[in-house]
Scaffold this motif. Structure first.
Motif, PDB file in Angstrom:
ATOM      1  N   GLU A 115      34.764  41.056  37.160  1.00 47.98           N
ATOM      2  CA  GLU A 115      36.213  41.106  37.366  1.00 47.98           C
ATOM      3  C   GLU A 115      36.796  39.719  37.154  1.00 47.98           C
ATOM      4  N   GLN A 116      37.676  39.614  36.171  1.00 48.16           N
ATOM      5  CA  GLN A 116      38.259  38.329  35.826  1.00 48.16           C
ATOM      6  C   GLN A 116      39.693  38.264  36.310  1.00 48.16           C
ATOM      7  N   ASN A 117      39.974  37.307  37.178  1.00 48.03           N
ATOM      8  CA  ASN A 117      41.326  37.111  37.698  1.00 48.03           C
ATOM      9  C   ASN A 117      42.126  36.278  36.706  1.00 48.03           C
ATOM     10  N   LEU A 118      43.249  36.817  36.249  1.00 48.95           N
ATOM     11  CA  LEU A 118      44.047  36.142  35.227  1.00 48.95           C
ATOM     12  C   LEU A 118      45.197  35.328  35.805  1.00 48.95           C
TER      13      LEU A 118
ATOM     14  N   VAL B 290      45.435  41.338  37.094  1.00 44.46           N
ATOM     15  CA  VAL B 290      46.707  40.619  37.023  1.00 44.46           C
ATOM     16  C   VAL B 290      47.563  41.039  38.202  1.00 44.46           C
ATOM     17  N   ARG B 291      48.145  40.080  38.886  1.00 39.70           N
ATOM     18  CA  ARG B 291      49.039  40.370  40.009  1.00 39.70           C
ATOM     19  C   ARG B 291      50.476  40.244  39.552  1.00 39.70           C
ATOM     20  N   LEU B 292      51.260  41.295  39.752  1.00 43.70           N
ATOM     21  CA  LEU B 292      52.649  41.319  39.342  1.00 43.70           C
ATOM     22  C   LEU B 292      53.540  41.334  40.591  1.00 43.70           C
ATOM     23  N   GLU B 293      54.452  40.404  40.668  1.00 44.25           N
ATOM     24  CA  GLU B 293      55.333  40.315  41.827  1.00 44.25           C
ATOM     25  C   GLU B 293      56.786  40.474  41.399  1.00 44.25           C
TER      26      GLU B 293
END
Length: 241
Positions: free
Chosen positions: A80-83, A237-240
């Motif tokens: 799992e690659q955190n972008l 990917v974290r979207l805020e």
């Protein structure tokens, strides 16, 4: 041990999938071999059609892989690659307890054509390093990449340097070049014959093309085109709002 409940409203193949996933996680482990279709039929008292439907769904979801003439095996868990932040292949594999290795297949100093010059924001004809590397973790091929680096920023770099030292460590420690940020573009692609062979992929495994543009303090310092195995990575990917 979980059993098939033939009176349940849950389809038999879904129950069987749940049972097999539990066995893979708690008994077989990564690359462990599953029983044959016949053995599964007999052990759980289900039809060959049910077993094949469960196996096909598990393969589609990336839980298993098939080797022609040998059988069906538990797929290694995806990395799992955190972008959200900058990362390097070498450091990420070390964090996961894996041993990263880079095999350098080619290393040249060339004059950049118009396409590569534009990627690196250089005048056409500028000298650049061009090198291709197979990246492995615990001896498993993970990605094949071709990189282009401006020669004038890093003069004297050799193939032997890349075989013994991570590229970004060379930038930092030998040339005192700080990486400020990187941009990446992702797209699904058909895997070429060469990459399929190097990455030991079957034609059914998808792959991902990743273009990376790495920025130093005042200019681009690397352009890399990567083919990554779709069964080895997942990206977060974290979207805020």
């Amino acid at each position: 041990m979980k059993l098939i409940d033939k009176n349940s409203r849950i389809p038999l193949y879904l129950q069987l999938m749940d049972i097999l996933i539990d066995r893979m996680e708690n008994e077989l482990g990564e690359n462990g071999q599953l029983p044959s279709e016949r053995e599964i039929c007999e052990h759980y008292d289900v039809s060959r059609t049910t077993v094949r439907q469960a196996i096909n769904e598990l393969e589609r979801d990336g839980f298993i892989y098939k080797v022609h003439g040998k059988g069906t095996f538990v797929a290694p868990k995806r990395v799992e690659q955190n972008l959200i932040k900058f990362y390097s292949f070498t450091e990420e594999m070390k964090k996961l307890g894996k041993v990263p290795v880079s095999k350098v297949f080619s290393f040249d100093i060339i004059e950049a054509d118009r396409k590569i010059a534009e990627k690196l924001s250089l005048p056409a004809g500028s000298r650049v390093y061009q090198f291709s590397r197979l990246r492995l973790a615990d001896n498993i091929p993970m990605m094949f990449e071709t990189s282009f680096v401006p020669y004038d920023l890093f003069p004297g770099m050799t193939k032997e340097d890349l075989e013994s030292t991570a590229l970004y460590d060379i930038f930092k420690n030998r040339f005192q070049t700080t990486i400020v940020m990187a941009e990446e573009l992702f797209m699904p692609v058909m895997t070429g014959v060469k990459e399929m062979e190097l990455l030991q992929m079957s034609p059914s495994i998808p792959s991902l093309r990743i273009e990376r543009f790495t920025h130093g303090e005042d200019r681009l310092i690397e352009y890399t085109n990567t083919i990554a195995r779709g069964d080895k990575f997942k990206y977060h990917v974290r979207l805020e709002n």
